[in-house]
Design an enzyme around this catalytic site. Structure first.
Site, mmCIF file in Angstrom:
data_model
loop_
_atom_site.group_PDB
_atom_site.id
_atom_site.type_symbol
_atom_site.label_atom_id
_atom_site.label_comp_id
_atom_site.label_asym_id
_atom_site.label_seq_id
_atom_site.Cartn_x
_atom_site.Cartn_y
_atom_site.Cartn_z
ATOM 1 N N GLU A 21 13.554 16.737 7.170
ATOM 2 C CA GLU A 21 14.665 17.540 7.663
ATOM 3 C C GLU A 21 14.481 19.011 7.362
ATOM 4 O O GLU A 21 14.663 19.853 8.228
ATOM 5 C CB GLU A 21 15.990 17.061 7.061
ATOM 6 C CG GLU A 21 17.177 17.828 7.611
ATOM 7 C CD GLU A 21 18.478 17.338 7.031
ATOM 8 O OE1 GLU A 21 19.510 17.855 7.465
ATOM 9 O OE2 GLU A 21 18.473 16.474 6.165
ATOM 10 N N CYS A 22 14.146 19.414 6.131
ATOM 11 C CA CYS A 22 14.241 20.816 5.764
ATOM 12 C C CYS A 22 13.362 21.187 4.590
ATOM 13 O O CYS A 22 12.864 20.345 3.856
ATOM 14 C CB CYS A 22 15.678 21.170 5.385
ATOM 15 S SG CYS A 22 16.907 20.751 6.599
ATOM 16 N N GLY A 23 13.229 22.510 4.414
ATOM 17 C CA GLY A 23 12.675 23.076 3.199
ATOM 18 C C GLY A 23 13.613 24.153 2.700
ATOM 19 O O GLY A 23 14.248 24.848 3.498
ATOM 20 N N HIS A 92 16.034 28.690 4.285
ATOM 21 C CA HIS A 92 16.015 27.305 4.754
ATOM 22 C C HIS A 92 15.186 27.205 6.022
ATOM 23 O O HIS A 92 15.305 28.033 6.928
ATOM 24 C CB HIS A 92 17.466 26.896 5.049
ATOM 25 C CG HIS A 92 17.659 25.458 5.410
ATOM 26 N ND1 HIS A 92 17.647 25.006 6.715
ATOM 27 C CD2 HIS A 92 17.903 24.375 4.645
ATOM 28 C CE1 HIS A 92 17.878 23.696 6.727
ATOM 29 N NE2 HIS A 92 18.030 23.293 5.488
ATOM 30 N N THR A 93 14.300 26.211 6.088
ATOM 31 C CA THR A 93 13.644 25.847 7.342
ATOM 32 C C THR A 93 14.197 24.503 7.775
ATOM 33 O O THR A 93 14.376 23.612 6.946
ATOM 34 C CB THR A 93 12.116 25.746 7.187
ATOM 35 O OG1 THR A 93 11.799 24.714 6.238
ATOM 36 C CG2 THR A 93 11.529 27.061 6.728
#
Length: 496
Positions: A21-23, A92-93
């Site tokens: 989902e994200c980093g 956030h990515t």
């Protein structure tokens, strides 16, 4: 707050891979906070390519830049970074697993509270997020996004605790699932990890200033020092004091549980040069390939990785088997991603845009193709066709992870169970026939455990989160047919 917008473009996408989902990345007290955050997000780009956002605070106000697309498309522009002043920043990515792809869902999300603003960036998924969203809407809340992260902001706003830190802790105590989360206020950077430790989060330091991020590769890119992993169930509150010093307060507000880090961090998600849970990811992937060669040998002339995820495992397979390793498939790294839901037809077409056969390494040979995982099987089918068209005499697929039988609810974008290849065919031979391979074999669950942790899986208390293989979900799944869903799936796994 400033907010910039850009719009998505349609690019080919391989829909047969799993997506994290994200980093997340955050730093406190550094004069170049936003620029360092942008660099950290660049290192975490593999964890989310749909969108990227950064929030900063300069002592007077919050600033925000949120964009669809890659980090490098926007945050290499000095003018963009100039709009993010201050010494506190989080970024956030994003790859969405909940909520549609839209600007309103791009994180960090921000809200004004009575005692000041707060921004939140979150990696993972709340398994009771939908249930809580319905509850707060029923009591008058108005949600501005479809992201489950917004629920946390509402719970913080509704908390009766006095300090923002205590409000934050009160909110995450109500959340279930797998997550690593960063929050920032005017003076604080707060990091939190779920009680089971499903999603990774590390702490670092640069020039004496604290940093938190999803992986150690984000520390390496800025020359920061790795301090330690944020522990499962831990909340770390870093605060700038009136004299300019930074205090660090580590708490364990949740009931301690055995840590069960997601195995797919090692199989696929984490960057190979990262250290996750004290283990070098590249080494674990190479171990997977070596164990795969021991379990499923085959007479062949060449070992070829399916790039890029299959490369370390293919090296391990070649080393253990003694079969030469060659780059028989070349990947085009400049093919973008899409922000629309692709059809199966477009998905299949996209494979050739990303992969090309290196005929000189394949023609007339018996080929072992090594991949990290198989989800739907569409990519494998097209790659086998491509390898045969390049003149391979035989094509044998070896997969450096077990068969995926169950969907994920902790931040991995997986199809429904009936779309998974392992659930569509009665046995491995039938799967191999569908894909067009001469043989197909998967790494065993114990082979995977030994590659990562050095010992077999403990069925009484699994050392890692492995529900996609076993159906053994580490938490209840309140949003999925009630509290008993996890137990039902575990029973299905044991009976299968």
């Amino acid at each position: 707050m400033n907010q910039s917008h850009s719009f998505p473009t349609d690019d080919p996408l391989d829909g047969d891979t799993l997506h994290e989902e994200c980093g997340v990345f955050g730093i406190l007290g550094h004069p170049d906070a936003a620029a360092l955050t942008a660099l950290g997000l660049h290192a975490l780009q593999h964890r989310g390519q749909e969108a990227a956002g950064i929030v900063s605070f300069d002592g007077k106000r919050f600033y925000q830049e949120r964009h669809m697309g890659l980090v490098g498309d926007h945050y290499t522009n000095p003018m963009t970074l100039a709009r993010l002043p201050g010494s506190i920043s989080i970024g956030h990515t994003r790859y969405s697993t909940t909520g549609e792809v839209a600007m309103r869902n791009v994180q960090p999300l921000f809200a004004e509270l009575e005692e000041g603003g707060i921004a939140i960036a979150h990696n993972g998924n709340f398994t009771n997020g939908l249930t809580l969203r319905r509850q707060i809407i029923a009591t008058g809340a108005i949600c501005q996004s479809t992201s489950d992260t917004e629920v946390v902001l509402h719970l913080i706003a509704r908390s009766r605790h006095a300090s923002t830190s205590d409000r934050f802790i009160d909110a995450i105590r109500q959340m279930e699932g797998g997550y690593s989360m960063l929050a920032m206020t005017r003076t604080k950077l707060i990091a939190a990890r779920d009680p089971t430790g499903i999603r990774p989060l590390v702490m670092g330091e640069l020039d004496g200033k604290p940093i938190f991020c999803s992986e150690t590769c984000a520390l390496d890119i800025i020359g920061a020092k790795f301090i330690r992993d944020v522990e499962n169930g831990e909340v770390i509150i870093c605060e700038i004091q009136p004299d300019g010093s930074i205090s660090i307060d580590a708490r364990k507000p949740s009931k301690p549980q055995p840590e069960r880090l997601c195995l797919f961090e090692y199989v696929y998600f984490a960057r190979p040069d990262s250290v996750v849970g004290g283990r070098n990811v590249y080494t674990t992937r190479k171990n997977m390939g070596m164990n795969l060669a021991k379990e499923s040998p085959v007479d062949a002339d060449v070992v070829v990785p399916v790039p890029d995820g299959g490369t370390p495992a293919a090296l391990g397979y070649a080393q253990e088997s003694g079969i030469p390793f060659e780059y028989g498939i070349i990947r085009n790294h400049y093919v973008g991603r899409t922000f629309i839901e692709p059809t199966q037809q477009i998905r299949a077409f996209g494979v050739k845009l990303k992969h090309s056969a290196n005929r000189a390494m394949i023609e007339g040979k018996r080929v072992v193709l090594v991949d990290d995982s198989i989800v739907r099987g569409t990519t494998s089918l097209k790659i086998v066709q491509m390898i045969r068209e390049a003149g391979a005499r035989e094509v044998h697929i070896r997969v450096a992870s077990p068969m995926i039988f169950f969907p994920d609810f902790y931040g991995i974008d997986t199809p429904d169970a009936d779309k998974l290849l392992a659930n569509q065919y009665a046995d491995v031979e039938a799967m191999a026939k569908y894909i067009g391979a001469d043989s197909l074999a998967f790494l065993s669950i114990n082979g995977l455990y030994r590659a990562v942790g050095g010992e077999d899986r403990n069925p009484a208390r699994p050392q890692f989160t492995d529900h996609y293989f076993t159906g053994d979900y580490p938490t209840r799944l309140l949003d999925k047919n009630g509290e008993s869903m996890g137990n039902k799936l575990s029973m299905l796994a044991s009976n299968g």
